[in-house]
Motif scaffolding. Sequence first.
Motif, mmCIF file in Angstrom:
data_model
loop_
_atom_site.group_PDB
_atom_site.id
_atom_site.type_symbol
_atom_site.label_atom_id
_atom_site.label_comp_id
_atom_site.label_asym_id
_atom_site.label_seq_id
_atom_site.Cartn_x
_atom_site.Cartn_y
_atom_site.Cartn_z
ATOM 1 N N ALA A 227 2.681 1.777 -3.493
ATOM 2 C CA ALA A 227 1.411 2.250 -4.755
ATOM 3 C C ALA A 227 1.198 3.808 -4.153
ATOM 4 O O ALA A 227 1.458 4.342 -5.779
ATOM 5 N N ALA B 104 1.763 2.476 -9.607
ATOM 6 C CA ALA B 104 0.258 2.097 -9.167
ATOM 7 C C ALA B 104 -0.923 1.267 -9.761
ATOM 8 O O ALA B 104 -0.914 0.301 -9.343
ATOM 9 N N SER C 46 0.633 -1.141 -0.031
ATOM 10 C CA SER C 46 -0.056 -0.177 -0.296
ATOM 11 C C SER C 46 0.674 1.078 0.260
ATOM 12 O O SER C 46 -0.072 2.240 -0.815
ATOM 13 N N LYS D 68 -4.780 -7.099 -6.713
ATOM 14 C CA LYS D 68 -6.278 -6.887 -6.292
ATOM 15 C C LYS D 68 -7.034 -7.422 -5.897
ATOM 16 O O LYS D 68 -7.661 -8.098 -5.346
ATOM 17 N N HIS E 179 -5.890 1.122 -1.305
ATOM 18 C CA HIS E 179 -4.806 1.927 -1.426
ATOM 19 C C HIS E 179 -3.780 1.957 -3.153
ATOM 20 O O HIS E 179 -4.040 3.160 -3.897
ATOM 21 N N ALA E 180 -3.970 1.327 -4.254
ATOM 22 C CA ALA E 180 -3.770 0.846 -5.439
ATOM 23 C C ALA E 180 -4.556 1.857 -6.098
ATOM 24 O O ALA E 180 -3.957 2.556 -6.807
ATOM 25 N N LEU E 181 -5.603 1.270 -6.136
ATOM 26 C CA LEU E 181 -6.891 2.338 -6.645
ATOM 27 C C LEU E 181 -6.991 3.463 -6.290
ATOM 28 O O LEU E 181 -7.247 4.366 -7.997
ATOM 29 N N GLN E 182 -6.685 3.791 -5.396
ATOM 30 C CA GLN E 182 -6.554 5.412 -4.680
ATOM 31 C C GLN E 182 -5.915 6.391 -5.526
ATOM 32 O O GLN E 182 -5.449 7.543 -6.044
ATOM 33 N N LEU F 262 -3.228 5.253 -7.996
ATOM 34 C CA LEU F 262 -3.794 5.175 -9.625
ATOM 35 C C LEU F 262 -4.562 6.412 -9.563
ATOM 36 O O LEU F 262 -4.120 7.191 -10.359
ATOM 37 N N ARG G 116 -5.345 -3.224 -2.966
ATOM 38 C CA ARG G 116 -6.721 -2.771 -3.720
ATOM 39 C C ARG G 116 -7.697 -1.604 -3.769
ATOM 40 O O ARG G 116 -7.165 -0.756 -4.330
ATOM 41 N N TRP H 201 -1.282 -2.645 -8.690
ATOM 42 C CA TRP H 201 -3.000 -2.520 -8.684
ATOM 43 C C TRP H 201 -3.119 -3.950 -9.262
ATOM 44 O O TRP H 201 -3.784 -4.986 -8.959
#
Length: 146
Positions: free
Chosen positions: A31, A47, A28, A55, A64-67, A69, A62, A51
């Motif tokens: 990311a 990121a 996290s 993910k 924190h990586a999407l956030q 990104l 998932r 993800w």
Amino acid sequence: MQEERNPGGAPIGAPPEQMSPQDERTWSMLAHLSVLAELVGLMPFGALIIWLVYKDRSPRVRFHALQALWYQIAWIAIFLVYALVTIFLSIITLGIATIVLVPLAFLLAVVPLAHGCYAAYKVYEGEDYRYPFIADKIDGGARRAV
């Protein structure tokens, strides 16, 4: 007959193993730190890769990586709009706006770097850090522990 296995040793088709809390914090954090790729022009890719790889293994990673990104994509859009406005104003003012707006662009570029590093620090400390607006769009505004 021997069962086929992935390189990690798990049988092919088996669900991915769960991550330890330490690994979740580390990935996290990474990311969010992937914002540093801005320095070489590859900002959203770190990121995105985290993800894509993690993910299915951790809801926390998932999220924190999407956030991270979407935060980085938003900053790319901000930079593009800023560049277009700078070009437009420079043409209209015969280059005078360039004197102010180009140095300001370098200061503006520091904002996502500092904010991403701060988010990485908070996540690694175990806090559920949420970027304003971005996190709410990802999880529908639900404050949940991830």
